[in-house]
Design a protein around this motif. Structure first.
Motif, PDB file in Angstrom:
ATOM      1  N   ILE A 167       7.678  61.829  46.171  1.00 12.39           N
ATOM      2  CA  ILE A 167       8.314  62.755  45.222  1.00 12.39           C
ATOM      3  C   ILE A 167       7.268  63.337  44.283  1.00 12.39           C
ATOM      4  CG2 ILE A 167      10.009  62.917  43.343  1.00 12.39           C
ATOM      5  CD1 ILE A 167      11.559  60.702  44.667  1.00 12.39           C
ATOM      6  N   SER A 168       7.359  64.642  44.033  1.00 10.70           N
ATOM      7  CA  SER A 168       6.443  65.330  43.144  1.00 10.70           C
ATOM      8  C   SER A 168       6.861  65.125  41.689  1.00 10.70           C
ATOM      9  CB  SER A 168       6.426  66.829  43.454  1.00 10.70           C
ATOM     10  OG  SER A 168       7.699  67.406  43.166  1.00 10.70           O
ATOM     11  N   ASN A 169       5.934  65.460  40.774  1.00  7.20           N
ATOM     12  CA  ASN A 169       6.238  65.332  39.342  1.00  7.20           C
ATOM     13  C   ASN A 169       7.377  66.262  38.932  1.00  7.20           C
ATOM     14  OD1 ASN A 169       4.235  63.396  38.993  1.00  7.20           O
ATOM     15  ND2 ASN A 169       2.668  64.943  38.543  1.00  7.20           N
ATOM     16  N   ARG A 170       7.396  67.448  39.489  1.00  8.36           N
ATOM     17  CA  ARG A 170       8.452  68.395  39.144  1.00  8.36           C
ATOM     18  C   ARG A 170       9.811  67.896  39.625  1.00  8.36           C
ATOM     19  NH1 ARG A 170       9.119  74.766  40.700  1.00  8.36           N
ATOM     20  NH2 ARG A 170      10.277  75.362  38.824  1.00  8.36           N
ATOM     21  N   ALA A 171       9.802  67.158  40.733  1.00  6.22           N
ATOM     22  CA  ALA A 171      11.057  66.628  41.257  1.00  6.22           C
ATOM     23  C   ALA A 171      11.687  65.657  40.275  1.00  6.22           C
ATOM     24  CB  ALA A 171      10.811  65.937  42.588  1.00  6.22           C
ATOM     25  N   GLU A 172      10.855  64.875  39.570  1.00  2.99           N
ATOM     26  CA  GLU A 172      11.402  63.914  38.620  1.00  2.99           C
ATOM     27  C   GLU A 172      12.168  64.615  37.499  1.00  2.99           C
ATOM     28  OE1 GLU A 172       8.666  61.067  37.161  1.00  2.99           O
ATOM     29  OE2 GLU A 172       8.032  60.371  39.154  1.00  2.99           O
ATOM     30  N   GLU A 173      11.675  65.767  37.093  1.00  2.00           N
ATOM     31  CA  GLU A 173      12.370  66.507  36.037  1.00  2.00           C
ATOM     32  C   GLU A 173      13.759  66.960  36.518  1.00  2.00           C
ATOM     33  OE1 GLU A 173      11.811  70.510  33.255  1.00  2.00           O
ATOM     34  OE2 GLU A 173      10.288  69.966  34.748  1.00  2.00           O
ATOM     35  N   VAL A 174      13.797  67.485  37.751  1.00  2.00           N
ATOM     36  CA  VAL A 174      15.079  67.948  38.299  1.00  2.00           C
ATOM     37  C   VAL A 174      16.045  66.779  38.471  1.00  2.00           C
ATOM     38  CG1 VAL A 174      16.180  69.028  40.294  1.00  2.00           C
ATOM     39  CG2 VAL A 174      13.992  69.899  39.463  1.00  2.00           C
ATOM     40  N   ASN A 226      15.785  53.506  39.629  1.00  2.00           N
ATOM     41  CA  ASN A 226      14.720  52.814  38.894  1.00  2.00           C
ATOM     42  C   ASN A 226      14.324  53.525  37.609  1.00  2.00           C
ATOM     43  OD1 ASN A 226      14.636  50.869  40.933  1.00  2.00           O
ATOM     44  ND2 ASN A 226      13.090  52.015  42.100  1.00  2.00           N
ATOM     45  N   LYS A 227      14.342  54.847  37.610  1.00  2.00           N
ATOM     46  CA  LYS A 227      13.871  55.561  36.419  1.00  2.00           C
ATOM     47  C   LYS A 227      15.002  56.093  35.560  1.00  2.00           C
ATOM     48  CE  LYS A 227      10.339  58.735  34.857  1.00  2.00           C
ATOM     49  NZ  LYS A 227       9.124  59.517  35.223  1.00  2.00           N
ATOM     50  N   PHE A 228      16.152  56.397  36.188  1.00  2.00           N
ATOM     51  CA  PHE A 228      17.225  57.049  35.420  1.00  2.00           C
ATOM     52  C   PHE A 228      18.501  56.210  35.359  1.00  2.00           C
ATOM     53  CE2 PHE A 228      14.560  60.495  37.196  1.00  2.00           C
ATOM     54  CZ  PHE A 228      14.034  60.961  35.992  1.00  2.00           C
ATOM     55  N   ASN A 229      18.411  54.960  35.803  1.00  2.00           N
ATOM     56  CA  ASN A 229      19.472  53.960  35.593  1.00  2.00           C
ATOM     57  C   ASN A 229      20.838  54.345  36.189  1.00  2.00           C
ATOM     58  OD1 ASN A 229      17.688  52.294  34.034  1.00  2.00           O
ATOM     59  ND2 ASN A 229      18.026  53.678  32.294  1.00  2.00           N
ATOM     60  N   VAL A 230      20.819  55.027  37.283  1.00  2.00           N
ATOM     61  CA  VAL A 230      22.074  55.266  38.000  1.00  2.00           C
ATOM     62  C   VAL A 230      22.399  53.999  38.788  1.00  2.00           C
ATOM     63  CG1 VAL A 230      23.285  56.670  39.707  1.00  2.00           C
ATOM     64  CG2 VAL A 230      21.604  57.730  38.170  1.00  2.00           C
ATOM     65  N   GLN A 231      23.605  53.505  38.653  1.00  2.00           N
ATOM     66  CA  GLN A 231      23.977  52.261  39.317  1.00  2.00           C
ATOM     67  C   GLN A 231      23.849  52.396  40.842  1.00  2.00           C
ATOM     68  OE1 GLN A 231      27.950  51.329  38.048  1.00  2.00           O
ATOM     69  NE2 GLN A 231      27.320  50.794  35.972  1.00  2.00           N
ATOM     70  N   PRO A 232      23.120  51.486  41.469  1.00  2.00           N
ATOM     71  CA  PRO A 232      22.919  51.578  42.920  1.00  2.00           C
ATOM     72  C   PRO A 232      24.215  51.465  43.714  1.00  2.00           C
ATOM     73  CG  PRO A 232      22.124  49.476  42.074  1.00  2.00           C
ATOM     74  CD  PRO A 232      22.421  50.327  40.886  1.00  2.00           C
ATOM     75  N   SER A 233      25.230  50.788  43.142  1.00  2.00           N
ATOM     76  CA  SER A 233      26.501  50.656  43.859  1.00  2.00           C
ATOM     77  C   SER A 233      27.238  51.992  43.987  1.00  2.00           C
ATOM     78  CB  SER A 233      27.407  49.648  43.143  1.00  2.00           C
ATOM     79  OG  SER A 233      27.671  50.074  41.810  1.00  2.00           O
ATOM     80  N   ARG A 234      26.816  52.954  43.201  1.00  2.00           N
ATOM     81  CA  ARG A 234      27.468  54.272  43.247  1.00  2.00           C
ATOM     82  C   ARG A 234      26.807  55.195  44.262  1.00  2.00           C
ATOM     83  NH1 ARG A 234      27.110  56.815  37.522  1.00  2.00           N
ATOM     84  NH2 ARG A 234      28.346  58.414  38.594  1.00  2.00           N
ATOM     85  N   MET A 235      25.655  54.793  44.814  1.00  2.00           N
ATOM     86  CA  MET A 235      24.864  55.734  45.610  1.00  2.00           C
ATOM     87  C   MET A 235      24.808  55.346  47.075  1.00  2.00           C
ATOM     88  SD  MET A 235      21.701  56.731  43.082  1.00  2.00           S
ATOM     89  CE  MET A 235      21.110  55.058  42.869  1.00  2.00           C
ATOM     90  N   THR A 236      24.691  56.379  47.906  1.00  3.48           N
ATOM     91  CA  THR A 236      24.498  56.213  49.343  1.00  3.48           C
ATOM     92  C   THR A 236      23.389  57.157  49.772  1.00  3.48           C
ATOM     93  OG1 THR A 236      26.839  55.703  49.697  1.00  3.48           O
ATOM     94  CG2 THR A 236      25.564  56.354  51.630  1.00  3.48           C
ATOM     95  N   ALA A 237      22.457  56.654  50.583  1.00  3.50           N
ATOM     96  CA  ALA A 237      21.364  57.487  51.098  1.00  3.50           C
ATOM     97  C   ALA A 237      21.556  57.675  52.593  1.00  3.50           C
ATOM     98  CB  ALA A 237      20.008  56.835  50.823  1.00  3.50           C
TER      99      ALA A 237
END
Length: 287
Positions: A167-174, A226-237
């Motif tokens: 991931i690029s630095n700009r991606a972290e902002e988005v 890890n950086k923005f504290n979104v609960q992992p139980s809410r996410m699917t990749a």
């Protein structure tokens, strides 16, 4: 002397003639009166006959009405008898059917209300996302509602280097701006999908476009956790590889649009399925 006798005879004849004339006139008058009375009687008889005929017609009409009412009363009695039977044998069933209908109506109303709330929430999400990401190029970020959920499509050039899942630095902002909004709506889940074009890739780290699309999705999920504290139980990749393109892969521009990551914001699946499940009626419970 003879003259006197003659005069007397004449007088007697005249008197006799006058008496006969009076009797005739009187008889004539009586005859005329009788004729008049007869005509009046005939007229009265005609009127009486007409009146009798009218009365007969009325009597016949009344008899017909009486027969109709008798027939109607018989039908009503039969129907009342049927209703009495239904009320005895089927009242409980009818009551349960009405209760089932009321439950179905309530379910439809609740479902409609929930769909309206979801549509309103989607509108709020889209407005907040567009406001938060307004400084970024519209060609790189597209926000829309599809199939009842919010899609945020981000081009790979904004998130990753070519052929990489770093991931690029700009991606972290988005991603940080998106994470802030989804954290404000903890009742929602997040599906992250990686997409590629159809150009084959094969490296030491990636076997093909399936690998690339999945690794890009998991990179976004890890960053949000890890950086923005979104609960992992809410996410699917997940990875879709090259098999769900937005446009043709025959041109450079088309392939660029197909290389993207989509963040799908959707209701909790368990709550969604519970919402879609119709209520159990009393009739079904008895069966």
């Amino acid at each position: 002397m003879n003259t006197i006798k003659f005069t007397a005879v004449i007088l007697i004849l005249l008197l006799t003639s006058c008496v006969s004339q009076k009797k005739y006139a009187a008889a004539h008058d009586r005859a005329a009166l009788c004729e008049t009375n007869l005509k009046n009687s005939q007229n009265e008889n005609s009127m009486l006959e007409a009146s009798i005929a009218n009365e007969k017609n009325r009597a016949k009409s009344l008899e017909q009405q009486l027969e109709y009412f008798k027939s109607t009363n018989t039908n009503l009695l039969e129907r009342l008898s049927d209703l009495a039977v239904v009320s005895k044998s089927g009242a409980e069933s009818i009551k349960k059917s009405l209760e089932a209908l009321n439950e179905q109506n309530k379910y439809i109303k609740d479902l409609t209300s929930s769909m309206q709330r979801k549509d309103s929430l989607n509108l709020v999400l889209v407005m907040n996302l567009k406001r938060s990401l307004e400084n970024f190029d519209d060609e790189d970020i597209n926000i829309e509602v599809k199939k009842g959920v919010v899609y945020v499509s981000i081009s790979d050039k904004m998130l990753f280097r070519s052929g990489s899942y770093q991931i690029s630095n700009r991606a972290e902002e988005v991603i940080g701006k998106i994470a802030k909004i989804v954290n404000d709506h903890k009742e929602l889940d997040i599906l992250v999908e990686g997409h590629t074009d159809n150009v084959p890739i094969s490296t030491e780290c990636m076997a093909d476009n399936w690998d690339l699309s999945v690794k890009r999705a998991t990179s976004i999920v890890r960053l949000m956790q890890n950086k923005f504290n979104v609960q992992p139980s809410r996410m699917t990749a997940g990875g879709r590889s090259e098999y769900l393109p937005k446009t043709t892969n025959e041109t450079v521009e088309g392939r660029a649009k197909n290389r993207r990551t989509e963040i799908v914001i959707l209701p909790r699946l368990d709550q969604f399925f519970e919402l879609m499940e119709p209520p159990t009626t009393s009739l079904e419970m008895e069966e």
